[in-house]
Write a protein that holds these residues in place. Structure first.
Motif, short mmCIF file in Angstrom:
data_model
loop_
_atom_site.label_atom_id
_atom_site.label_comp_id
_atom_site.label_asym_id
_atom_site.label_seq_id
_atom_site.Cartn_x
_atom_site.Cartn_y
_atom_site.Cartn_z
N SER A 329 1.53 19.20 121.61
CA SER A 329 2.69 19.06 122.52
C SER A 329 3.84 18.37 121.82
O SER A 329 5.00 18.78 121.96
N LEU A 330 3.51 17.31 121.08
CA LEU A 330 4.56 16.59 120.37
C LEU A 330 5.27 17.53 119.37
O LEU A 330 6.50 17.56 119.29
N MET A 331 4.45 18.34 118.67
CA MET A 331 5.05 19.22 117.66
C MET A 331 5.88 20.31 118.32
O MET A 331 6.93 20.68 117.79
N ASP A 332 5.44 20.80 119.48
CA ASP A 332 6.23 21.80 120.22
C ASP A 332 7.60 21.24 120.54
O ASP A 332 8.63 21.88 120.34
N TYR A 333 7.59 20.01 121.04
CA TYR A 333 8.86 19.38 121.41
C TYR A 333 9.73 19.13 120.18
O TYR A 333 10.91 19.51 120.14
N LEU A 334 9.14 18.49 119.13
CA LEU A 334 9.94 18.15 117.94
C LEU A 334 10.49 19.39 117.25
O LEU A 334 11.59 19.37 116.70
N SER A 335 9.70 20.50 117.30
CA SER A 335 10.15 21.70 116.58
C SER A 335 11.38 22.32 117.25
O SER A 335 12.05 23.16 116.65
N SER A 336 11.68 21.89 118.48
CA SER A 336 12.93 22.38 119.10
C SER A 336 14.13 21.63 118.51
O SER A 336 15.28 22.00 118.72
N LEU A 337 13.85 20.53 117.80
CA LEU A 337 14.95 19.72 117.24
C LEU A 337 15.09 19.89 115.72
O LEU A 337 16.20 19.92 115.20
N PHE A 338 13.95 19.96 115.02
CA PHE A 338 13.97 20.15 113.56
C PHE A 338 12.62 20.73 113.14
O PHE A 338 11.64 20.60 113.89
N PRO A 339 12.55 21.36 111.93
CA PRO A 339 11.26 21.95 111.51
C PRO A 339 10.18 20.88 111.34
O PRO A 339 10.44 19.82 110.74
N VAL A 340 9.00 21.13 111.88
CA VAL A 340 7.85 20.22 111.73
C VAL A 340 6.62 21.02 111.31
O VAL A 340 6.50 22.20 111.63
N TYR A 341 5.73 20.38 110.59
CA TYR A 341 4.53 21.04 110.07
C TYR A 341 3.36 20.09 110.22
O TYR A 341 3.53 18.87 110.21
N ARG A 342 2.15 20.68 110.31
CA ARG A 342 0.95 19.83 110.31
C ARG A 342 0.61 19.47 108.86
O ARG A 342 1.14 20.03 107.93
N THR A 343 -0.32 18.52 108.71
CA THR A 343 -0.86 18.23 107.38
C THR A 343 -2.38 18.14 107.50
O THR A 343 -2.90 17.67 108.51
N HIS A 344 -3.08 18.62 106.44
CA HIS A 344 -4.55 18.55 106.48
C HIS A 344 -5.02 17.12 106.25
O HIS A 344 -6.18 16.80 106.45
N LEU A 345 -4.10 16.23 105.82
CA LEU A 345 -4.49 14.88 105.43
C LEU A 345 -4.71 13.95 106.61
O LEU A 345 -5.25 12.85 106.44
N ASP A 346 -4.27 14.36 107.78
CA ASP A 346 -4.40 13.49 108.94
C ASP A 346 -4.36 14.38 110.19
O ASP A 346 -3.38 15.09 110.41
N PRO A 347 -5.43 14.35 111.01
CA PRO A 347 -5.42 15.21 112.20
C PRO A 347 -4.30 14.84 113.17
O PRO A 347 -3.96 15.62 114.06
N LYS A 348 -3.73 13.64 112.98
CA LYS A 348 -2.57 13.26 113.81
C LYS A 348 -1.33 13.09 112.94
O LYS A 348 -0.46 12.27 113.22
#
Ligand code: SAM
Length: 374
Positions: A329-348
């Motif tokens: 949910s956080l990434m959905d929201y942030l991606s409306s403002l700027f590009p965001v990506y997950r990382t395998h290094l931290d599940p959060k």
């Protein structure tokens, strides 16, 4: 002679294999009977099969420099689509006896068995793919592996001294010539420290090393690097060596070519993975870690184009003193403002080119209740 009463048959990938009876299925592997098998490293081997299948051509010379039971070599021979020239080596007599027994049961007469110190073998022969999977640090094998690799060959390296690379145990500067950093993103620093060490060592031999896939899993770091000959290429690879700066008060983090006091490095500041390599890799239905690998591959692909030094949601929650939504949910929201990506290094973990201040302001605006931004 191998005492068969001390062996048990297990299945991994497409092979049935004899391993010491009291191997540890969950925790770190044990060296019972002098031969090492770690069930947990199945993920490491599944990724390795997929990588070799994508990158190595027919006739490639492959060296499994620390073969132990030989299961990695057996799986490469059985599970990859092309005929390759595989050498399985280990310095231990018991290991070599056990791999011979297993290869003979599987009818793998084409796999060459060798009992040498890996450094000696590497100093005499050249290979297209070299797998370095030692106990602890790989540093003593890196120089000979670099010199043994053929032009455009690959070195795959496992490092289980994660505590050192992450700076929670002493020794990173001595061992990897790199200053680590105790920070919420210390695993990323550790991974980049290892990559930076290999790139700098390679450059000193007029070789360019480029990470094709780099990850942290369970308790170890693993890196696949392409080695190319040429002074100019080597010089160019050093262009991706830099430093990580972290201000513990503001939390801001940056990478830069120049050091500042307290910076981590020198380390690799370029991409962790190569998109083309990842797109050639397939998760096979027989892999024991199929689900985990599918999930990781998606995140690795996302990470190819993501900026370095991620933010951790736990770190953000504690700095802002608010409870966080789910990462998606956080990434959905942030991606409306700027590009965001997950990382395998931290599940959060979240990667973005936005500054910490921009991320925190955005989060406070939506999830901060009555709290204004800054
Ligand atoms: N690659 C194996 C696998 O996937 O199951 C596990 C390898 S185990 C972690 C490390 C192995 O390295 C041991 O079997 C040990 O005997 C071997 N070894 C240690 N030092 C060595 C050296 N200098 N040359 C060759 N083998 C070595």
């Amino acid at each position: 002679m191998v005492n068969q009463a001390l062996l048990e048959e297990i299945a991994e990938g497409k092979v049935s294999y004899l391993v010491p009876t009291d191997y540890n299925r969950k925790g770190p592997g044990r060296r019972t009977g002098g031969v090492f098998y770690n069930r947990q490293m199945q993920f490491n081997r599944d990724v390795c099969i997929s990588f070799i299948d994508a990158v190595c051509r027919k006739g490639c010379r492959i060296l499994d420099a620390m073969g132990a039971t030989g299961i990695r070599s057996a799986r490469i021979a059985v599970e990859t689509a092309r005929d390759m020239d595989i050498t399985c080596n280990d310095s231990s007599t018991e290991a070599v006896e056990l791999m011979r027994l297993n290869f003979s049961r599987l009818g793998l007469d084409e796999v060459t068995v060798s009992r040498r110190r890996a450094q000696a073998l590497l100093s005499e022969e050249h290979f297209d793919y070299i797998d370095i999977d030692p106990f602890g640090t790989p540093v003593s094998f890196i120089p000979s592996a670099l010199l043994s690799a053929r032009n455009r060959g690959v070195i795959a390296v496992t490092a289980t001294d994660a505590a050192v690379l992450c700076g929670s145990a002493r020794g990173a500067l001595r061992r990897y010539l790199c200053r680590p950093l105790r920070a919420p993103f210390m695993h990323e620093i550790g991974l980049r420290c290892l990559a930076g060490y290999i790139v700098r060592m390679a450059a000193s031999y007029d070789l360019a090393a480029t990470p094709l896939l780099s990850y942290f899993a369970d308790h170890y770091f693993r890196l696949y690097v392409r080695i190319e000959r040429g002074t100019l290429k080597a010089e160019r690879s050093l262009g991706m060596i830099g430093y990580a700066h972290h201000d513990p008060v503001s939390g801001e983090r940056t990478v830069d070519r120049t050091p500042s006091s307290g910076a981590a490095g020198p380390l690799w500041i370029g991409p962790l993975h190569d998109r083309e390599t990842l797109s050639g890799m397939h998760v096979r239905e027989w892999f024991g870690t199929y689900v985990r690998m599918e999930r990781q591959m998606k995140i690795w692909r996302e990470e190819c184009i993501a900026p370095p030094l991620h933010y951790s949601m736990d770190e953000l929650a504690s700095r802002l003193k608010i409870s966080m939504p789910e990462r998606d949910s956080l990434m959905d929201y942030l991606s409306s403002l700027f590009p965001v990506y997950r990382t395998h290094l931290d599940p959060k973990g979240i990667r973005t080119a936005a500054t910490l201040r921009e991320v925190e302001e955005a989060i406070l605006k939506k999830y901060g209740g009555g709290r204004g931004a800054y």
